[in-house]
Design an enzyme around this catalytic site. Structure first.
Site, PDB file in Angstrom:
ATOM      1  N   ASP A  38       0.823  -1.237   0.000  1.00 24.34           N
ATOM      2  CA  ASP A  38       0.000   0.000   0.000  1.00 24.34           C
ATOM      3  C   ASP A  38       0.845   1.270   0.000  1.00 24.34           C
ATOM      4  O   ASP A  38       0.563   2.207  -0.736  1.00 24.34           O
ATOM      5  CB  ASP A  38      -1.064  -0.004   1.118  1.00 24.34           C
ATOM      6  CG  ASP A  38      -0.537  -0.041   2.540  1.00 24.34           C
ATOM      7  OD1 ASP A  38       0.684  -0.286   2.734  1.00 24.34           O
ATOM      8  OD2 ASP A  38      -1.347   0.169   3.467  1.00 24.34           O
ATOM      9  N   GLY A 125      -2.861  -7.690  13.928  1.00 22.85           N
ATOM     10  CA  GLY A 125      -2.744  -7.494  12.480  1.00 22.85           C
ATOM     11  C   GLY A 125      -4.092  -7.328  11.819  1.00 22.85           C
ATOM     12  O   GLY A 125      -4.244  -7.517  10.615  1.00 22.85           O
ATOM     13  N   SER A 128      -7.067  -2.876  14.570  1.00 19.74           N
ATOM     14  CA  SER A 128      -7.908  -2.250  15.587  1.00 19.74           C
ATOM     15  C   SER A 128      -7.573  -0.755  15.655  1.00 19.74           C
ATOM     16  O   SER A 128      -8.442   0.057  15.981  1.00 19.74           O
ATOM     17  CB  SER A 128      -7.681  -2.907  16.947  1.00 19.74           C
ATOM     18  OG  SER A 128      -6.322  -2.851  17.293  1.00 19.74           O
ATOM     19  N   GLU A 161      -1.977   8.480  12.534  1.00 24.18           N
ATOM     20  CA  GLU A 161      -1.072   7.333  12.701  1.00 24.18           C
ATOM     21  C   GLU A 161       0.380   7.752  12.408  1.00 24.18           C
ATOM     22  O   GLU A 161       1.299   7.376  13.120  1.00 24.18           O
ATOM     23  CB  GLU A 161      -1.525   6.226  11.738  1.00 24.18           C
ATOM     24  CG  GLU A 161      -0.807   4.928  11.902  1.00 24.18           C
ATOM     25  CD  GLU A 161      -1.637   3.859  12.607  1.00 24.18           C
ATOM     26  OE1 GLU A 161      -2.862   4.017  12.759  1.00 24.18           O
ATOM     27  OE2 GLU A 161      -1.026   2.867  13.014  1.00 24.18           O
ATOM     28  N   ASP A 173      -5.558   0.066   5.717  1.00 22.24           N
ATOM     29  CA  ASP A 173      -6.357  -0.261   6.902  1.00 22.24           C
ATOM     30  C   ASP A 173      -7.514   0.719   7.077  1.00 22.24           C
ATOM     31  O   ASP A 173      -8.658   0.322   7.309  1.00 22.24           O
ATOM     32  CB  ASP A 173      -5.482  -0.235   8.164  1.00 22.24           C
ATOM     33  CG  ASP A 173      -4.298  -1.169   8.046  1.00 22.24           C
ATOM     34  OD1 ASP A 173      -4.247  -1.949   7.081  1.00 22.24           O
ATOM     35  OD2 ASP A 173      -3.413  -1.104   8.922  1.00 22.24           O
TER      36      ASP A 173
END
Ligand code: GLA
Length: 382
Positions: A38, A125, A128, A161, A173
Protein backbone atom coordinates in the site's frame (compact mmCIF):
# COMPACT_ATOMS: atom_id res chain seq x y z
CA UNK A 1 -21.10 -6.22 14.47
CA UNK A 2 -21.48 -7.08 18.09
CA UNK A 3 -24.61 -5.76 19.83
CA UNK A 4 -23.03 -6.45 23.19
CA UNK A 5 -20.12 -4.19 22.39
CA UNK A 6 -22.46 -1.36 21.41
CA UNK A 7 -24.58 -1.83 24.52
CA UNK A 8 -21.53 -1.79 26.74
CA UNK A 9 -20.24 1.56 25.50
CA UNK A 10 -23.75 3.04 25.49
CA UNK A 11 -24.42 2.02 29.08
CA UNK A 12 -21.11 3.33 30.40
CA UNK A 13 -21.53 6.56 28.46
CA UNK A 14 -25.02 7.21 29.84
CA UNK A 15 -23.96 6.34 33.38
CA UNK A 16 -21.01 8.69 33.21
CA UNK A 17 -22.36 11.64 31.24
CA UNK A 18 -26.17 11.41 31.72
CA UNK A 19 -26.90 12.10 28.09
CA UNK A 20 -27.61 10.05 24.94
CA UNK A 21 -24.55 9.47 22.76
CA UNK A 22 -24.13 8.84 19.05
CA UNK A 23 -23.15 5.21 18.57
CA UNK A 24 -20.61 4.14 15.99
CA UNK A 25 -19.26 0.81 14.87
CA UNK A 26 -15.96 0.79 13.02
CA UNK A 27 -14.64 -2.56 11.79
CA UNK A 28 -11.21 -4.12 11.69
CA UNK A 29 -10.04 -5.74 8.47
CA UNK A 30 -8.51 -8.80 6.95
CA UNK A 31 -6.30 -8.74 3.88
CA UNK A 32 -6.47 -11.60 1.39
CA UNK A 33 -3.27 -10.61 -0.39
CA UNK A 34 -1.13 -7.54 -1.13
CA UNK A 35 1.00 -6.95 1.96
CA UNK A 36 3.35 -3.97 2.31
CA UNK A 37 2.28 -2.84 -1.13
CA UNK A 38 0.00 0.00 0.00
CA UNK A 39 2.76 2.51 0.81
CA UNK A 40 4.33 1.63 -2.53
CA UNK A 41 1.25 3.00 -4.33
CA UNK A 42 0.37 -0.61 -5.14
CA UNK A 43 -2.62 -2.94 -4.93
CA UNK A 44 -4.17 -4.62 -1.90
CA UNK A 45 -7.21 -6.83 -1.39
CA UNK A 46 -8.65 -6.24 2.08
CA UNK A 47 -12.15 -6.57 3.55
CA UNK A 48 -13.82 -5.16 6.66
CA UNK A 49 -14.91 -7.75 9.22
CA UNK A 50 -17.64 -8.09 11.82
CA UNK A 51 -15.22 -7.36 14.65
CA UNK A 52 -13.89 -3.94 15.53
CA UNK A 53 -14.47 -0.92 17.73
CA UNK A 54 -17.74 0.39 19.16
CA UNK A 55 -17.77 4.02 20.26
CA UNK A 56 -20.25 6.25 22.07
CA UNK A 57 -19.61 9.94 21.57
CA UNK A 58 -21.37 13.22 22.42
CA UNK A 59 -20.67 16.95 22.80
CA UNK A 60 -20.18 18.40 26.26
CA UNK A 61 -20.47 21.88 27.79
CA UNK A 62 -17.47 21.13 30.00
CA UNK A 63 -14.26 22.98 29.17
CA UNK A 64 -12.34 19.76 28.71
CA UNK A 65 -12.74 16.63 26.54
CA UNK A 66 -12.39 13.02 27.63
CA UNK A 67 -11.82 9.57 26.18
CA UNK A 68 -12.48 6.35 28.06
CA UNK A 69 -10.91 3.08 26.86
CA UNK A 70 -13.30 0.58 28.41
CA UNK A 71 -11.12 -2.47 27.68
CA UNK A 72 -8.24 -1.04 29.61
CA UNK A 73 -10.33 0.86 32.13
CA UNK A 74 -8.21 3.85 31.28
CA UNK A 75 -9.39 7.45 30.98
CA UNK A 76 -7.81 10.47 29.34
CA UNK A 77 -8.81 14.10 29.80
CA UNK A 78 -7.47 16.70 27.40
CA UNK A 79 -7.72 20.29 26.31
CA UNK A 80 -8.46 20.84 22.63
CA UNK A 81 -5.81 23.55 22.47
CA UNK A 82 -2.14 22.75 22.14
CA UNK A 83 -2.46 19.00 21.66
CA UNK A 84 0.69 16.94 21.50
CA UNK A 85 1.43 13.20 21.34
CA UNK A 86 1.28 11.17 24.54
CA UNK A 87 3.80 8.41 25.47
CA UNK A 88 4.83 6.19 22.56
CA UNK A 89 2.71 3.06 22.34
CA UNK A 90 -0.22 4.54 24.27
CA UNK A 91 -3.80 4.21 22.97
CA UNK A 92 -4.21 7.90 23.69
CA UNK A 93 -2.33 8.84 20.54
CA UNK A 94 -5.05 7.43 18.29
CA UNK A 95 -7.58 9.83 19.80
CA UNK A 96 -5.32 12.84 20.22
CA UNK A 97 -3.88 12.35 16.74
CA UNK A 98 -7.27 12.34 15.04
CA UNK A 99 -8.45 15.40 16.98
CA UNK A 100 -5.23 17.28 16.16
CA UNK A 101 -5.33 16.39 12.48
CA UNK A 102 -8.98 17.46 12.21
CA UNK A 103 -8.02 20.82 13.70
CA UNK A 104 -4.92 21.12 11.51
CA UNK A 105 -7.26 21.24 8.55
CA UNK A 106 -9.09 24.26 9.93
CA UNK A 107 -12.10 22.35 11.14
CA UNK A 108 -13.62 23.72 14.32
CA UNK A 109 -14.78 21.25 16.93
CA UNK A 110 -15.94 21.71 20.50
CA UNK A 111 -15.41 19.57 23.58
CA UNK A 112 -16.72 16.01 23.57
CA UNK A 113 -16.68 12.75 25.50
CA UNK A 114 -16.04 9.36 23.93
CA UNK A 115 -16.23 5.85 25.37
CA UNK A 116 -14.93 2.98 23.24
CA UNK A 117 -14.38 -0.76 23.39
CA UNK A 118 -13.14 -3.35 20.92
CA UNK A 119 -13.41 -7.06 20.22
CA UNK A 120 -10.25 -7.54 18.19
CA UNK A 121 -7.08 -7.88 20.16
CA UNK A 122 -4.63 -5.06 19.47
CA UNK A 123 -1.51 -6.22 17.69
CA UNK A 124 -3.37 -9.02 15.89
CA UNK A 125 -2.74 -7.49 12.48
CA UNK A 126 -6.47 -6.79 12.06
CA UNK A 127 -6.20 -3.02 12.34
CA UNK A 128 -7.91 -2.25 15.59
CA UNK A 129 -5.98 1.02 15.41
CA UNK A 130 -7.47 2.13 12.09
CA UNK A 131 -10.89 1.10 13.38
CA UNK A 132 -10.43 3.33 16.42
CA UNK A 133 -9.14 6.30 14.40
CA UNK A 134 -12.04 5.99 11.97
CA UNK A 135 -14.58 5.82 14.77
CA UNK A 136 -13.26 9.08 16.24
CA UNK A 137 -13.13 11.03 12.98
CA UNK A 138 -16.51 9.65 11.90
CA UNK A 139 -18.10 10.58 15.22
CA UNK A 140 -16.64 14.10 15.30
CA UNK A 141 -17.66 14.68 11.69
CA UNK A 142 -21.27 13.86 12.64
CA UNK A 143 -21.32 15.78 15.92
CA UNK A 144 -19.81 18.99 14.61
CA UNK A 145 -21.17 18.86 11.05
CA UNK A 146 -17.70 19.05 9.56
CA UNK A 147 -18.88 17.93 6.14
CA UNK A 148 -15.86 15.67 5.63
CA UNK A 149 -16.08 13.00 2.94
CA UNK A 150 -15.09 9.44 3.78
CA UNK A 151 -11.92 9.96 1.74
CA UNK A 152 -11.03 13.03 3.77
CA UNK A 153 -11.75 11.14 6.98
CA UNK A 154 -9.41 8.23 6.20
CA UNK A 155 -6.62 10.62 5.28
CA UNK A 156 -7.05 12.26 8.68
CA UNK A 157 -6.90 8.83 10.36
CA UNK A 158 -3.74 8.00 8.42
CA UNK A 159 -2.10 11.33 9.37
CA UNK A 160 -2.89 10.64 13.03
CA UNK A 161 -1.07 7.33 12.70
CA UNK A 162 1.92 9.00 11.02
CA UNK A 163 2.26 12.02 13.28
CA UNK A 164 0.96 10.84 16.65
CA UNK A 165 1.39 7.07 16.68
CA UNK A 166 4.64 7.22 14.73
CA UNK A 167 3.86 4.54 12.13
CA UNK A 168 4.25 5.68 8.53
CA UNK A 169 1.45 3.37 7.42
CA UNK A 170 -0.17 3.15 4.01
CA UNK A 171 -3.89 3.68 3.44
CA UNK A 172 -5.13 0.08 3.33
CA UNK A 173 -6.36 -0.26 6.90
CA UNK A 174 -8.22 3.02 7.15
CA UNK A 175 -9.73 2.50 3.71
CA UNK A 176 -10.94 -1.04 4.35
CA UNK A 177 -12.38 -0.10 7.71
CA UNK A 178 -14.25 2.92 6.33
CA UNK A 179 -15.41 1.58 2.96
CA UNK A 180 -16.02 -2.12 3.74
CA UNK A 181 -18.97 -3.84 2.01
CA UNK A 182 -20.78 -6.88 3.40
CA UNK A 183 -19.59 -10.15 1.81
CA UNK A 184 -17.08 -8.31 -0.36
CA UNK A 185 -13.35 -7.74 -0.48
CA UNK A 186 -12.05 -4.52 -2.00
CA UNK A 187 -9.46 -4.49 -4.73
CA UNK A 188 -7.90 -1.19 -3.78
CA UNK A 189 -5.51 0.81 -5.91
CA UNK A 190 -3.51 2.70 -3.30
CA UNK A 191 -2.39 5.32 -5.81
CA UNK A 192 -5.82 6.50 -6.89
CA UNK A 193 -7.34 5.42 -3.53
CA UNK A 194 -10.27 3.83 -5.31
CA UNK A 195 -11.47 0.27 -5.18
CA UNK A 196 -13.57 -2.33 -6.91
CA UNK A 197 -15.57 -4.74 -4.74
CA UNK A 198 -15.49 -8.49 -5.36
CA UNK A 199 -18.09 -10.69 -3.77
CA UNK A 200 -16.31 -13.37 -1.78
CA UNK A 201 -18.11 -16.66 -1.90
CA UNK A 202 -15.66 -19.53 -1.84
CA UNK A 203 -18.47 -22.13 -1.70
CA UNK A 204 -16.82 -25.14 -0.03
CA UNK A 205 -13.93 -23.05 1.24
CA UNK A 206 -13.59 -20.26 3.75
CA UNK A 207 -11.13 -17.88 5.33
CA UNK A 208 -9.95 -18.58 8.83
CA UNK A 209 -7.56 -16.56 10.98
CA UNK A 210 -5.11 -17.94 13.50
CA UNK A 211 -3.63 -15.48 15.96
CA UNK A 212 -0.12 -16.29 17.19
CA UNK A 213 -0.92 -14.05 20.15
CA UNK A 214 2.50 -12.58 19.57
CA UNK A 215 1.84 -8.86 19.77
CA UNK A 216 3.47 -6.95 17.02
CA UNK A 217 4.37 -3.37 17.69
CA UNK A 218 4.48 -1.53 14.39
CA UNK A 219 5.69 1.66 16.00
CA UNK A 220 9.01 0.02 16.54
CA UNK A 221 11.15 1.15 13.70
CA UNK A 222 10.99 -2.05 11.62
CA UNK A 223 7.90 -0.97 9.71
CA UNK A 224 9.18 2.53 9.01
CA UNK A 225 12.56 1.08 8.00
CA UNK A 226 10.89 -1.08 5.35
CA UNK A 227 9.14 1.93 4.01
CA UNK A 228 12.39 3.92 3.74
CA UNK A 229 14.12 1.08 1.91
CA UNK A 230 11.30 1.06 -0.66
CA UNK A 231 11.42 4.84 -1.06
CA UNK A 232 15.19 4.89 -1.45
CA UNK A 233 15.11 2.23 -4.12
CA UNK A 234 12.30 4.00 -6.00
CA UNK A 235 14.41 7.12 -5.99
CA UNK A 236 17.43 5.25 -7.35
CA UNK A 237 15.21 3.82 -10.07
CA UNK A 238 13.80 7.23 -10.88
CA UNK A 239 10.19 6.14 -10.33
CA UNK A 240 7.54 7.61 -8.06
CA UNK A 241 6.98 4.36 -6.19
CA UNK A 242 7.87 0.66 -6.50
CA UNK A 243 4.50 0.12 -8.09
CA UNK A 244 6.02 1.67 -11.21
CA UNK A 245 9.03 -0.66 -11.27
CA UNK A 246 9.50 -4.05 -12.92
CA UNK A 247 11.87 -6.85 -11.95
CA UNK A 248 13.92 -5.91 -15.01
CA UNK A 249 14.26 -2.29 -13.81
CA UNK A 250 15.39 -3.53 -10.43
CA UNK A 251 18.12 -5.67 -11.99
CA UNK A 252 19.94 -2.48 -12.97
CA UNK A 253 20.56 -1.87 -9.26
CA UNK A 254 21.92 -5.29 -8.43
CA UNK A 255 25.41 -3.93 -7.70
CA UNK A 256 24.22 -0.67 -6.20
CA UNK A 257 22.10 -1.79 -3.26
CA UNK A 258 22.67 -4.40 -0.55
CA UNK A 259 21.40 -7.90 -1.35
CA UNK A 260 18.99 -7.63 1.58
CA UNK A 261 17.45 -4.40 0.30
CA UNK A 262 17.35 -5.77 -3.23
CA UNK A 263 15.25 -8.68 -1.98
CA UNK A 264 12.90 -6.33 -0.17
CA UNK A 265 12.19 -4.31 -3.30
CA UNK A 266 11.88 -7.49 -5.34
CA UNK A 267 9.33 -8.77 -2.85
CA UNK A 268 7.19 -5.63 -3.26
CA UNK A 269 7.30 -5.78 -7.06
CA UNK A 270 6.35 -9.47 -7.00
CA UNK A 271 3.64 -9.07 -4.35
CA UNK A 272 2.02 -6.32 -6.34
CA UNK A 273 1.85 -8.64 -9.35
CA UNK A 274 0.56 -11.48 -7.17
CA UNK A 275 -2.30 -9.26 -6.01
CA UNK A 276 -3.40 -8.68 -9.60
CA UNK A 277 -3.03 -12.40 -10.31
CA UNK A 278 -5.16 -13.16 -7.26
CA UNK A 279 -8.00 -11.01 -8.62
CA UNK A 280 -7.73 -12.98 -11.84
CA UNK A 281 -7.87 -16.27 -9.96
CA UNK A 282 -10.96 -15.14 -8.06
CA UNK A 283 -12.69 -14.09 -11.27
CA UNK A 284 -11.99 -17.53 -12.69
CA UNK A 285 -13.05 -19.15 -9.42
CA UNK A 286 -9.66 -20.87 -9.35
CA UNK A 287 -9.11 -21.29 -5.61
CA UNK A 288 -6.06 -23.52 -6.08
CA UNK A 289 -4.31 -20.72 -7.96
CA UNK A 290 -5.39 -18.20 -5.30
CA UNK A 291 -4.07 -20.46 -2.55
CA UNK A 292 -0.73 -20.83 -4.28
CA UNK A 293 -0.35 -17.06 -4.53
CA UNK A 294 -1.17 -16.75 -0.82
CA UNK A 295 1.58 -19.24 0.07
CA UNK A 296 4.02 -17.39 -2.20
CA UNK A 297 3.10 -14.16 -0.47
CA UNK A 298 4.10 -15.66 2.88
CA UNK A 299 7.34 -17.02 1.48
CA UNK A 300 8.22 -13.53 0.25
CA UNK A 301 7.21 -11.83 3.49
CA UNK A 302 9.28 -14.27 5.48
CA UNK A 303 12.44 -14.76 3.40
CA UNK A 304 12.66 -11.55 1.34
CA UNK A 305 10.83 -8.83 3.22
CA UNK A 306 11.76 -10.35 6.60
CA UNK A 307 8.66 -9.40 8.56
CA UNK A 308 7.69 -12.85 9.83
CA UNK A 309 8.54 -14.59 13.11
CA UNK A 310 8.95 -18.24 14.22
CA UNK A 311 5.34 -18.49 15.37
CA UNK A 312 3.91 -17.23 12.06
CA UNK A 313 6.23 -19.46 10.03
CA UNK A 314 5.21 -22.43 12.16
CA UNK A 315 1.49 -21.82 11.57
CA UNK A 316 2.02 -21.55 7.83
CA UNK A 317 4.13 -24.74 7.84
CA UNK A 318 1.27 -26.51 9.65
CA UNK A 319 -1.10 -25.29 6.95
CA UNK A 320 1.19 -26.56 4.21
CA UNK A 321 1.13 -29.99 5.84
CA UNK A 322 -2.65 -30.10 5.62
CA UNK A 323 -4.13 -31.02 2.23
CA UNK A 324 -7.27 -29.04 2.91
CA UNK A 325 -5.58 -25.68 3.35
CA UNK A 326 -5.11 -24.18 -0.10
CA UNK A 327 -3.10 -21.17 1.09
CA UNK A 328 -1.87 -19.48 4.26
CA UNK A 329 0.24 -16.45 5.05
CA UNK A 330 0.92 -13.86 7.69
CA UNK A 331 -1.51 -10.96 7.51
CA UNK A 332 -0.91 -7.26 8.18
CA UNK A 333 2.39 -5.66 9.11
CA UNK A 334 3.96 -8.86 10.44
CA UNK A 335 6.28 -9.69 13.36
CA UNK A 336 3.30 -11.34 15.06
CA UNK A 337 -0.47 -11.22 14.79
CA UNK A 338 -2.51 -13.57 12.61
CA UNK A 339 -2.17 -15.89 9.68
CA UNK A 340 -4.99 -15.99 7.14
CA UNK A 341 -5.87 -19.45 5.84
CA UNK A 342 -7.95 -20.50 2.85
CA UNK A 343 -9.38 -23.82 3.95
CA UNK A 344 -12.04 -26.35 2.99
CA UNK A 345 -15.07 -25.52 5.15
CA UNK A 346 -15.76 -28.97 6.56
CA UNK A 347 -12.12 -29.40 7.58
CA UNK A 348 -11.66 -26.06 9.32
CA UNK A 349 -12.60 -27.15 12.85
CA UNK A 350 -10.37 -30.23 12.72
CA UNK A 351 -7.44 -28.15 11.46
CA UNK A 352 -8.04 -25.58 14.18
CA UNK A 353 -7.80 -28.35 16.76
CA UNK A 354 -4.64 -29.94 15.33
CA UNK A 355 -2.85 -26.67 14.83
CA UNK A 356 -3.75 -25.39 18.31
CA UNK A 357 -2.31 -28.50 19.90
CA UNK A 358 0.86 -28.41 17.80
CA UNK A 359 1.33 -24.71 18.58
CA UNK A 360 0.93 -25.29 22.29
CA UNK A 361 3.42 -28.15 22.22
CA UNK A 362 5.96 -26.16 20.26
CA UNK A 363 5.74 -22.75 21.95
CA UNK A 364 4.11 -23.52 25.28
CA UNK A 365 1.43 -20.91 24.66
CA UNK A 366 -1.96 -20.77 22.97
CA UNK A 367 -2.92 -19.55 19.54
CA UNK A 368 -6.50 -18.35 18.88
CA UNK A 369 -8.71 -19.20 15.93
CA UNK A 370 -11.19 -16.68 14.48
CA UNK A 371 -13.93 -17.24 11.93
CA UNK A 372 -14.92 -13.92 10.45
CA UNK A 373 -17.69 -12.43 8.34
CA UNK A 374 -16.97 -9.78 5.73
CA UNK A 375 -18.94 -6.71 6.73
CA UNK A 376 -19.82 -3.09 6.09
CA UNK A 377 -17.53 -0.15 6.91
CA UNK A 378 -17.63 2.48 9.68
CA UNK A 379 -21.23 3.50 10.35
CA UNK A 380 -23.68 5.01 12.80
CA UNK A 381 -25.68 2.51 14.83
CA UNK A 382 -29.32 3.54 15.16
C1 GLA B 1 -0.04 -2.31 8.47
C2 GLA B 1 -0.19 -0.90 7.89
C3 GLA B 1 -0.78 -0.96 6.49
C4 GLA B 1 -0.02 -1.94 5.60
C5 GLA B 1 0.17 -3.28 6.31
C6 GLA B 1 1.07 -4.21 5.53
O1 GLA B 1 -1.29 -2.89 8.68
O2 GLA B 1 -1.02 -0.12 8.70
O3 GLA B 1 -0.80 0.33 5.91
O4 GLA B 1 1.20 -1.41 5.18
O5 GLA B 1 0.73 -3.12 7.60
O6 GLA B 1 0.48 -4.55 4.33
Amino acid sequence: MSDKLINDVKEVFINNYKTKPLLIFSPGRINIIGEHTDYNDGYVFPAAVDKGIAAAIQKTDANISSAFALDMDSKLEFDLDGLKPSTEGSWENYILGVVAEIQNQNNVIGNFNIVFKGNIPSGAGMSSSAALENSVVFGLNELFNLGLTKHEMILISQKAEHNYVGVKCGIMDQYASMFGIENNALHLDCRSISSKPYEINFENHQLMLINTNVKHSLSDSAYNDRRSVCENISELLGVKALRDATEKNLETLVDKVTPANYQKALYVIQENKRTLDAIDAIQKNDLKALGKLIYQSHEGLSTQYKVSCDELDFLVAQARNNDFVLGARLMGGGFGGCTINLIQKDKAKAFAKTVSLAYKTKFDKDCSVYFIKLSGGTHLVK
